[in-house]
Design an enzyme around this catalytic site. Structure first.
Site, PDB file in Angstrom:
ATOM      1  CG  ASP A  89      -2.057   0.946   1.165  1.00  0.00           C
ATOM      2  OD1 ASP A  89      -2.469   1.272   0.042  1.00  0.00           O
ATOM      3  OD2 ASP A  89      -2.562   1.352   2.234  1.00  0.00           O
ATOM      4  CG  ASP A 111       0.092   7.861  -2.830  1.00  0.00           C
ATOM      5  OD1 ASP A 111      -0.203   8.782  -3.622  1.00  0.00           O
ATOM      6  OD2 ASP A 111      -0.243   7.862  -1.630  1.00  0.00           O
TER       7      ASP A 111
END
Length: 292
Positions: A89, A111
């Protein structure tokens, strides 16, 4: 004979899990784990409930526990009797992306949401192209999800939200497999009124109509969120729901209370069971139970 690369992303475990959820209108929990208690809890819960699951790690784990821990997690997850993928993540730093691509993750969230939109698109496409050869699927964030968690930068409440009209273009240009939209969801806790007040469900619905036919949506910023709100989000195309404190708080409360009075072996057995029960409950809420 076709290779995995020829069938990508259908040969990828995270994609198979979320595509099945997309076709059958349910969501799969992506459970943030920090130690082997969490890994065991997810696997035990998933096998008991016959549920798919995603074990989710942060870049912190790569650095603190190292590559051999990552390999252990992947081996344990893939040995389960139900589909369990391992996902990294919020991989923000380019050097962490490089490390991740050298490890056997099933999927990675790249990200680049702090960059401008065009740079985000170019960077995500580059990583998707590289990940293809490794049979790793990619999640990306469009817009900026607010709040701070586990090293994520904190941004103010006027952060840019995902524009529904741009969601399809972003997915098409980058080739990302899963999209994490920003629609008022916040990492690290909600202000007064909670998620019910903060979420722009009309925006989420519009994004889902444009993107989720072929691109499952990933939900970040889930604590605290009611069961009913989770289920409503699922109707709008959310298929991957990141869960951290929602399933971890009972476990950490128990460890904090009992650490001084129980033998470590007893403490771990009981703590993992409490953790697993919290995960099992959410599998029922998300509709992933009894799918395999």
């Amino acid at each position: 004979m076709s290779s995995d690369n020829d069938t990508y992303p259908a040969s990828n475990l995270t994609w198979r899990i979320l595509n099945h959820a997309n076709q059958n209108n349910y969501a799969v929990g992506a459970y943030n784990c920090y130690n082997n208690d969490g890994i065991m809890a997810v696997i035990r819960a998933a096998e008991r409930k016959r549920s798919p699951a995603i074990i989710q790690l942060f870049p912190w784990t790569m650095h603190f526990q190292g590559p051999e821990f990552i390999r252990y997690v992947v081996r344990a997850a893939h040995a389960a009797s139900v589909p369990i993928a391992v996902h990294l993540d919020h991989c923000i730093k380019p050097e962490d992306v490089e490390i991740a691509l050298s490890l056997p993750f099933d999927s990675i969230m790249v990200d680049a949401s702090t960059l401008d939109e065009e740079t985000n698109i170019r960077y995500c496409k580059e990583i998707v192209d590289r990940a293809r050869a490794l049979n790793i699927s990619i999640e990306a964030e469009m817009g900026r999800i607010e709040g701070g968690e586990d090293g994520l930068p904190t941004v103010d409440l006027d952060a840019v939200m995902t524009r529904p009209a741009d969601a399809e273009t972003f997915v098409r240009r980058t080739g990302v497999h899963f999209l994490a939209p920003s629609f008022g969801n916040i990492h690290g806790g909600y202000p007064a009124g909670g998620a019910e007040k903060a979420w722009d469900l009309e925006r989420l619905s519009a994004i889902g109509k444009l993107a989720s036919g072929t691109t499952p949506l990933a939900l970040h910023g889930t604590h605290p969120v009611s069961d009913e709100l989770f289920q409503r989000a699922i109707t709008y195309g959310v298929r991957k729901i990141n869960l951290n404190r929602t399933v971890r708080d009972d476990y950490t409360d128990f460890v904090a209370e009992k650490a001084g009075s129980l033998e470590l072996t007893v403490l771990k057995v009981q703590a993992v069971e409490i953790y697993a029960k919290s995960i099992e409950r959410m599998m029922d809420v998300l509709g992933s139970s009894e799918r395999y």
